[in-house]
Design a protein around this motif. Structure first.
Motif, short mmCIF file in Angstrom:
data_model
loop_
_atom_site.label_atom_id
_atom_site.label_comp_id
_atom_site.label_asym_id
_atom_site.label_seq_id
_atom_site.Cartn_x
_atom_site.Cartn_y
_atom_site.Cartn_z
N LEU A 97 0.79 -1.00 -0.23
CA LEU A 97 0.05 0.08 0.03
C LEU A 97 0.83 1.26 0.12
CD1 LEU A 97 -2.32 -1.19 2.69
CD2 LEU A 97 -2.99 -0.68 0.41
N VAL A 98 0.37 2.33 -0.50
CA VAL A 98 1.04 3.47 -0.49
C VAL A 98 0.32 4.35 0.69
CG1 VAL A 98 1.55 5.85 -1.52
CG2 VAL A 98 1.68 3.76 -2.87
N ALA A 99 0.89 4.67 1.55
CA ALA A 99 0.62 5.26 2.99
C ALA A 99 1.18 6.51 3.32
CB ALA A 99 0.91 4.46 4.01
N VAL A 100 0.50 7.49 3.88
CA VAL A 100 1.06 8.89 4.36
C VAL A 100 1.60 8.38 5.75
CG1 VAL A 100 0.39 11.04 5.35
CG2 VAL A 100 -0.57 10.24 3.07
N ASP A 101 2.85 8.89 5.55
CA ASP A 101 3.50 8.90 7.21
C ASP A 101 2.95 9.75 8.18
OD1 ASP A 101 5.15 8.15 9.16
OD2 ASP A 101 6.96 9.05 8.37
N THR A 102 2.55 9.65 9.37
CA THR A 102 2.25 10.69 10.11
C THR A 102 2.89 10.62 11.46
OG1 THR A 102 0.34 9.40 11.22
CG2 THR A 102 0.06 10.63 9.43
N VAL A 103 3.94 9.70 11.58
CA VAL A 103 4.75 9.55 12.85
C VAL A 103 6.17 9.34 12.73
CG1 VAL A 103 2.90 8.31 14.02
CG2 VAL A 103 4.46 6.92 12.68
N ALA B 37 -5.83 10.66 11.14
CA ALA B 37 -4.54 10.89 11.71
C ALA B 37 -4.15 12.26 11.63
CB ALA B 37 -3.54 10.04 10.85
N SER B 38 -3.00 12.48 12.35
CA SER B 38 -2.49 13.88 12.54
C SER B 38 -2.12 14.33 11.06
CB SER B 38 -1.17 13.89 13.00
OG SER B 38 -1.32 13.54 14.45
N GLY B 39 -2.79 15.49 10.90
CA GLY B 39 -2.64 16.37 9.86
C GLY B 39 -3.27 15.94 8.27
N CYS B 40 -4.14 14.89 8.37
CA CYS B 40 -4.93 14.23 7.31
C CYS B 40 -6.24 14.91 7.18
CB CYS B 40 -4.63 12.66 7.45
SG CYS B 40 -2.96 12.20 7.28
N LYS B 41 -6.86 15.38 8.10
CA LYS B 41 -8.06 15.98 7.94
C LYS B 41 -8.62 16.35 6.62
CE LYS B 41 -11.68 18.29 10.69
NZ LYS B 41 -12.24 19.09 10.00
N ASP B 42 -9.55 15.98 6.00
CA ASP B 42 -9.93 16.29 4.62
C ASP B 42 -8.96 16.27 3.54
OD1 ASP B 42 -12.52 17.15 5.91
OD2 ASP B 42 -11.67 19.32 6.14
N THR B 43 -8.02 15.22 3.92
CA THR B 43 -7.04 15.01 2.58
C THR B 43 -7.46 13.92 1.84
OG1 THR B 43 -5.57 13.86 3.93
CG2 THR B 43 -5.07 16.34 3.89
N PRO B 44 -7.18 13.75 0.46
CA PRO B 44 -7.51 12.35 -0.26
C PRO B 44 -6.69 11.19 0.16
CG PRO B 44 -6.37 13.99 -1.59
CD PRO B 44 -6.47 14.63 -0.36
N VAL B 45 -6.33 10.80 1.30
CA VAL B 45 -5.55 9.66 1.54
C VAL B 45 -6.44 8.61 2.36
CG1 VAL B 45 -3.96 11.15 2.13
CG2 VAL B 45 -4.98 10.31 4.05
N ASP B 46 -6.20 7.21 2.06
CA ASP B 46 -7.06 6.32 2.44
C ASP B 46 -6.21 5.29 3.33
OD1 ASP B 46 -5.47 4.90 0.57
OD2 ASP B 46 -7.07 4.57 -0.74
N THR B 47 -5.04 5.70 3.31
CA THR B 47 -3.97 4.63 4.33
C THR B 47 -2.89 5.51 4.96
OG1 THR B 47 -4.27 2.84 2.48
CG2 THR B 47 -2.47 2.80 4.31
N ALA B 48 -2.81 5.54 6.24
CA ALA B 48 -1.81 6.34 6.98
C ALA B 48 -1.20 5.46 7.97
CB ALA B 48 -2.41 7.46 7.82
N ILE B 49 -0.04 5.91 8.19
CA ILE B 49 0.99 5.27 9.33
C ILE B 49 0.82 5.93 10.36
CG2 ILE B 49 3.20 4.70 10.14
CD1 ILE B 49 4.04 4.41 7.06
N VAL B 50 0.11 5.15 11.59
CA VAL B 50 -0.11 6.09 12.80
C VAL B 50 0.49 5.41 13.99
CG1 VAL B 50 -2.43 6.56 12.00
CG2 VAL B 50 -2.05 4.43 13.15
N GLY B 51 1.56 4.44 13.79
CA GLY B 51 2.17 4.11 15.24
C GLY B 51 3.29 3.32 14.73
N ILE B 52 4.60 3.10 15.50
CA ILE B 52 5.83 2.41 15.18
C ILE B 52 5.71 1.31 16.28
CG2 ILE B 52 8.40 2.47 15.26
CD1 ILE B 52 7.43 4.67 13.45
N VAL B 53 5.76 0.13 15.78
CA VAL B 53 5.65 -0.93 16.64
C VAL B 53 6.99 -1.35 17.34
CG1 VAL B 53 5.05 -3.51 16.83
CG2 VAL B 53 4.03 -2.10 15.13
N ASP B 54 6.86 -1.36 18.67
CA ASP B 54 7.61 -1.66 19.75
C ASP B 54 7.95 -3.47 19.70
OD1 ASP B 54 8.60 0.96 20.12
OD2 ASP B 54 6.94 0.95 21.68
N THR B 55 6.83 -3.86 20.11
CA THR B 55 6.87 -5.31 20.43
C THR B 55 5.23 -5.82 19.74
OG1 THR B 55 6.20 -5.11 22.46
CG2 THR B 55 8.57 -5.58 22.21
#
Lengths: 98, 98, 98, 98, 98
Positions: free
Chosen positions: C49-55, C74-92
């Motif tokens: 997928l192509v995702a917008v990075d927000t983190v 997600a942060s900064g994505c309000k009203d934008t034409p995006v359908d996939t966003a990165i919202v966290g970095i996985v620790d474990t």
């Protein structure tokens, strides 16, 4: 929307407050040919959905289900956490004789 | 909605501010027959979702998950970037004896 | 949500004005077992997928992605034409020892 | 959106009040090559959708369908529980000679 | 979002009023490896979408498409019955050398 058959029920005591009083049914999508002919094929085990019933559907009835945010447009589902709703009982399906 | 089993947890320190304090669980969709019989089949490795828990679900419990924008209708999920939420703990599933 | 690995970047000069300044990353969904063990399987070529990075995610990091309308939460994505966003970095990721 | 062919009708007397007066058609997605050549392949039995007709489509016509919440943007579908709508009748499809 | 290639056009005279003046293109999703290398594989016949073009894309160009309700966030698509929009022209894709 999809055609589906009511095949079961789900009971959940602990649940989101907005699901209180909602009837949750297990439905299995059907091919239109099977609905027209009245001979239902054996659907794949994993091919099912849990749907909120909004039209008083019964066991084995063929229904119309709506998915996604539009399920919240069904009667009584506004602002509820449901993504699948039964919105019609199918009388007949007529397919073009190709 | 779908039936699923809680099989794990995800820890993410760096995340969207609106995910702070949310419990993220790994759930695997289940076939209703397996829930009814109590014998869970081995789900496919890739078949899972990360869901926000809103009903205090525990490991191995069978739950109801809701997907898409309707996940934001679950308790405490309004305006959050979540697309899957646990909204019920399943007591029983009853399938029609076809 | 899904677990995914950042594997690439997309550069697009000509684009919707609301995508200006957004970092577009290519992510590939991962099975939770592979995240837990640290041994990533070879994902299918077409599964991305192509995702917008927000983190502020980096190459090869394991992330949480959210899809659909919820990506716009997600942060900064309000009203934008995006359908996939990165919202966290996985620790474990911790899976139940079944 | 997808290209599809109208292959049947659904009659449902008992249904959500907001579906009253809506024409429900069964459509089967088509590959663009088949639309261009005029030779429709045999679609898979299970590959169909029930769509609300908003452009007065007829049997065997090739149409454009829209899915999800956007189906509610079609004429007369605002706030209705529909997730698929027919929004155009296809005149021609032209594919690049690769 | 997905990467895709513009492969054709759709002409529809009779359509929803909100689709008037919209350019409808046929796009086929691409694997990022193929975009990076410039050698496009042969996509499956049935794997395509009809998308509204909002960035003046041309034949054979590689584009970014957005799906679902977020397509309505693209330029000029507010409140229109569209579920897929072209929102960027891809210059380059760079994949991590794993």
């Amino acid at each position: 929307m999809l055609l589906a058959k009511v095949v079961g029920t789900v009971v959940a005591t602990r649940k989101d407050p907005r699901l209180e009083g909602k009837k949750l049914l297990i439905v299995q999508p059907l091919a239109p040919e099977d609905v027209e002919s009245g001979r239902a094929g054996q659907p794949a085990k994993a091919n099912y959905l849990v749907a909120v019933d909004t039209v008083d559907a019964g066991y084995r009835e063929t229904v119309i289900i709506v998915q996604g945010s539009s399920a919240r447009m069904a009667s009584g589902c506004k602002d509820t956490p449901v993504d699948t709703a039964i919105v019609g009982i199918v009388d007949t399906v007529k397919l073009d004789a190709r």
